[in-house]
Scaffold this active site. Structure first.
Site, PDB file in Angstrom:
ATOM      1  N   ASP A  10       1.090  -1.139   0.006  1.00 18.19           N
ATOM      2  CA  ASP A  10      -0.166   0.009   0.216  1.00 18.19           C
ATOM      3  C   ASP A  10       0.963   1.245   0.025  1.00 18.19           C
ATOM      4  O   ASP A  10       1.928   1.455   0.121  1.00 18.19           O
ATOM      5  CB  ASP A  10      -0.963   0.007   1.718  1.00 18.19           C
ATOM      6  CG  ASP A  10      -2.007   1.083   1.267  1.00 18.19           C
ATOM      7  OD1 ASP A  10      -2.324   1.464   0.150  1.00 18.19           O
ATOM      8  OD2 ASP A  10      -2.090   1.835   2.400  1.00 18.19           O
ATOM      9  N   SER A  11      -0.129   2.725  -0.327  1.00 14.56           N
ATOM     10  CA  SER A  11       1.115   3.760   0.176  1.00 14.56           C
ATOM     11  C   SER A  11       1.534   3.979   1.012  1.00 14.56           C
ATOM     12  O   SER A  11       2.071   4.499   1.693  1.00 14.56           O
ATOM     13  CB  SER A  11       0.155   4.557  -0.504  1.00 14.56           C
ATOM     14  OG  SER A  11      -0.785   4.541   0.007  1.00 14.56           O
ATOM     15  N   TYR A  42      -1.022   8.479  -2.757  1.00 13.23           N
ATOM     16  CA  TYR A  42      -1.601   7.821  -3.792  1.00 13.23           C
ATOM     17  C   TYR A  42      -2.361   9.129  -4.678  1.00 13.23           C
ATOM     18  O   TYR A  42      -2.865   9.231  -5.687  1.00 13.23           O
ATOM     19  CB  TYR A  42      -1.514   6.792  -4.309  1.00 13.23           C
ATOM     20  CG  TYR A  42      -0.615   5.920  -4.013  1.00 13.23           C
ATOM     21  CD1 TYR A  42       1.238   6.399  -3.627  1.00 13.23           C
ATOM     22  CD2 TYR A  42      -0.655   4.198  -4.031  1.00 13.23           C
ATOM     23  CE1 TYR A  42       2.465   5.191  -3.567  1.00 13.23           C
ATOM     24  CE2 TYR A  42       0.433   3.718  -4.475  1.00 13.23           C
ATOM     25  CZ  TYR A  42       1.793   4.290  -4.176  1.00 13.23           C
ATOM     26  OH  TYR A  42       2.812   3.547  -4.201  1.00 13.23           O
ATOM     27  N   CYS A  74      -4.282  -1.452  -1.999  1.00 15.17           N
ATOM     28  CA  CYS A  74      -5.265  -0.149  -2.301  1.00 15.17           C
ATOM     29  C   CYS A  74      -6.035  -0.244  -3.695  1.00 15.17           C
ATOM     30  O   CYS A  74      -5.433  -0.062  -4.321  1.00 15.17           O
ATOM     31  CB  CYS A  74      -3.233   0.482  -2.691  1.00 15.17           C
ATOM     32  SG  CYS A  74      -3.683   2.231  -2.756  1.00 15.17           S
ATOM     33  N   ASN A  75      -6.533   0.793  -3.124  1.00 14.98           N
ATOM     34  CA  ASN A  75      -7.778   0.870  -4.021  1.00 14.98           C
ATOM     35  C   ASN A  75      -7.161   1.836  -5.186  1.00 14.98           C
ATOM     36  O   ASN A  75      -7.632   1.643  -6.132  1.00 14.98           O
ATOM     37  CB  ASN A  75      -9.036   1.339  -3.626  1.00 14.98           C
ATOM     38  CG  ASN A  75      -9.743   0.586  -2.653  1.00 14.98           C
ATOM     39  OD1 ASN A  75     -11.211  -0.088  -2.613  1.00 14.98           O
ATOM     40  ND2 ASN A  75      -9.459   0.100  -0.989  1.00 14.98           N
ATOM     41  N   GLU A 152      -3.927   7.158   9.233  1.00 16.54           N
ATOM     42  CA  GLU A 152      -2.310   7.287   9.434  1.00 16.54           C
ATOM     43  C   GLU A 152      -1.723   7.684  10.803  1.00 16.54           C
ATOM     44  O   GLU A 152      -0.968   7.179  11.453  1.00 16.54           O
ATOM     45  CB  GLU A 152      -0.896   8.453   8.466  1.00 16.54           C
ATOM     46  CG  GLU A 152      -1.425   7.275   6.945  1.00 16.54           C
ATOM     47  CD  GLU A 152      -0.158   6.546   7.209  1.00 16.54           C
ATOM     48  OE1 GLU A 152       0.819   6.302   7.246  1.00 16.54           O
ATOM     49  OE2 GLU A 152      -0.599   5.422   6.254  1.00 16.54           O
ATOM     50  N   CYS A 188     -11.238   2.649   0.664  1.00 17.71           N
ATOM     51  CA  CYS A 188      -9.339   3.174   0.793  1.00 17.71           C
ATOM     52  C   CYS A 188      -9.141   2.074   1.529  1.00 17.71           C
ATOM     53  O   CYS A 188      -9.742   2.674   2.517  1.00 17.71           O
ATOM     54  CB  CYS A 188      -9.210   4.335   0.935  1.00 17.71           C
ATOM     55  SG  CYS A 188      -7.917   4.798   1.460  1.00 17.71           S
ATOM     56  N   HIS A 190      -7.380   2.436   3.771  1.00 23.27           N
ATOM     57  CA  HIS A 190      -7.087   3.117   5.428  1.00 23.27           C
ATOM     58  C   HIS A 190      -8.300   3.084   6.463  1.00 23.27           C
ATOM     59  O   HIS A 190      -7.853   3.063   7.292  1.00 23.27           O
ATOM     60  CB  HIS A 190      -6.183   4.162   5.054  1.00 23.27           C
ATOM     61  CG  HIS A 190      -4.680   3.965   4.604  1.00 23.27           C
ATOM     62  ND1 HIS A 190      -4.124   4.269   3.648  1.00 23.27           N
ATOM     63  CD2 HIS A 190      -4.078   5.041   5.858  1.00 23.27           C
ATOM     64  CE1 HIS A 190      -3.110   4.412   3.443  1.00 23.27           C
ATOM     65  NE2 HIS A 190      -3.024   4.855   4.732  1.00 23.27           N
TER      66      HIS A 190
HETATM   67  N1  DGL Z   1      -4.720   3.124   0.703  1.00 24.47           N
HETATM   68  C1  DGL Z   1      -4.925   3.560  -0.313  1.00 24.47           C
HETATM   69  C2  DGL Z   1      -6.543   3.086  -0.843  1.00 24.47           C
HETATM   70  O1  DGL Z   1      -6.742   2.104  -0.685  1.00 24.47           O
HETATM   71  C3  DGL Z   1      -4.633   5.188  -0.338  1.00 24.47           C
HETATM   72  C4  DGL Z   1      -4.302   6.136   0.333  1.00 24.47           C
HETATM   73  C5  DGL Z   1      -2.825   7.152   0.050  1.00 24.47           C
HETATM   74  O2  DGL Z   1      -2.408   7.514  -0.623  1.00 24.47           O
HETATM   75  O3  DGL Z   1      -4.305   8.124  -0.468  1.00 24.47           O
HETATM   76  O4  DGL Z   1      -6.966   3.610  -1.619  1.00 24.47           O
END
Ligand code: DGL
Length: 264
Positions: A10-11, A42, A74-75, A152, A188, A190
């Site tokens: 993931d990011s 991301y 990560c979506n 985060e 997402c 997160h």
């Molecule tokens: N966790 C990530 C997702 O599922 C992206 C978070 C990010 O880096 O903006 O999209």
């Protein structure tokens, strides 16, 4: 690493919501969790940047760790770069896409919220999922970089007031059709990490849906028949950013079974 690990990517720390589900189904599988902190976030990047960065980085990580498979937890990366990653790498790649299908099965009001990053909610991929699985539903999209940052921060032990979550939920409900939403897709990875806060901050009754369990089932199916020798495998968490304050994340990562933490 021997035996070959599963690599979860993931990011940032959002993919831990997917790692948790994978550990439940495959407790003996050794895991390498990679947070691309050098590229984070991301969600505010252009599709071209993600499409250039993610396959190249995963190629380097695949060479280094020789994983059985890669889970893009990560979506944002999956909805933009999944095809490019599959074309570039010769190993199974499991992606994460917004859980619109299960949400449509659940919604009674036929109004579904899709809460993701700004990049994810405007992807044509989301239009395709909506047309295929939720054609009779109003899909209300909301992108929030702030919610990624709240997740985060939570993992670093910094709790935010509920008001910060309430603002984000209210912004979703204020969109056209938002007052009818009864089901919210956490699009997402997160966001499941702050699902309790989101539920507490919601001004209307809603159910939350995410893809973690489906991804874990798909991963377990791809790994069917594999036997790992160690019942208590060693896992590794790796941040790509040298400047990442790894110490702040350590206790949060340990709660997910990640004791060993390194930077690239
Ligand atoms: N966790 C990530 C997702 O599922 C992206 C978070 C990010 O880096 O903006 O999209």
């Amino acid at each position: 690493m021997t035996p070959r690990p599963l690599l979860i990517f993931d990011s940032g720390v959002g993919g831990l919501s997917v790692l948790r589900a994978i550990r439940t189904l495959l407790p003996a599988a050794p895991l390498v969790y990679v947070a691309d902190s050098a590229g984070y976030p991301y969600g505010t990047r252009s599709p071209a940047e993600i499409e250039a960065r993610v396959p190249a980085l995963l190629g380097r990580l695949a060479e280094r760790f020789d994983p059985e498979l890669i889970v893009i937890a990560c979506n944002t990366a999956s909805t933009i770069a999944l095809d490019a990653v599959r074309a570039a790498l010769d190993l199974p790649i499991v992606g994460t896409v917004p859980a619109i299908k299960p949400a449509a099965a659940l919604s009674k009001t036929r109004a579904i919220g899709v809460l993701g990053t700004e990049a994810t909610v405007r992807q044509p991929y989301v239009d395709r999922l909506a047309a295929e699985f939720a054609a009779d539903c109003t899909i209300v999209r909301h992108g929030s970089a702030g919610l990624v940052e709240l997740a985060e921060a939570k993992l670093r032990g910094d709790a935010a007031p509920l008001e910060a979550y309430r603002e984000i939920m209210d912004a979703l409900f204020a969109r056209p059709g938002g007052d009818r939403i009864d089901t919210i897709v956490l699009a997402c990875t997160h966001f499941p990490l702050v699902a309790e806060e989101l539920a507490a901050a919601s001004s209307q009754p809603v159910a939350f849906v995410d893809g973690a369990e489906g991804i874990a089932r798909r991963t377990a199916w791809l790994m069917r028949g594999r036997r790992w020798p160690d019942a208590r495998p060693r896992h590794l968490a790796l941040f790509t950013g040298r400047a990442t304050d790894v110490g702040a994340y350590r206790p949060g990562l340990a709660a997910f079974g990640l004791e060993q933490v390194e930077t690239l």
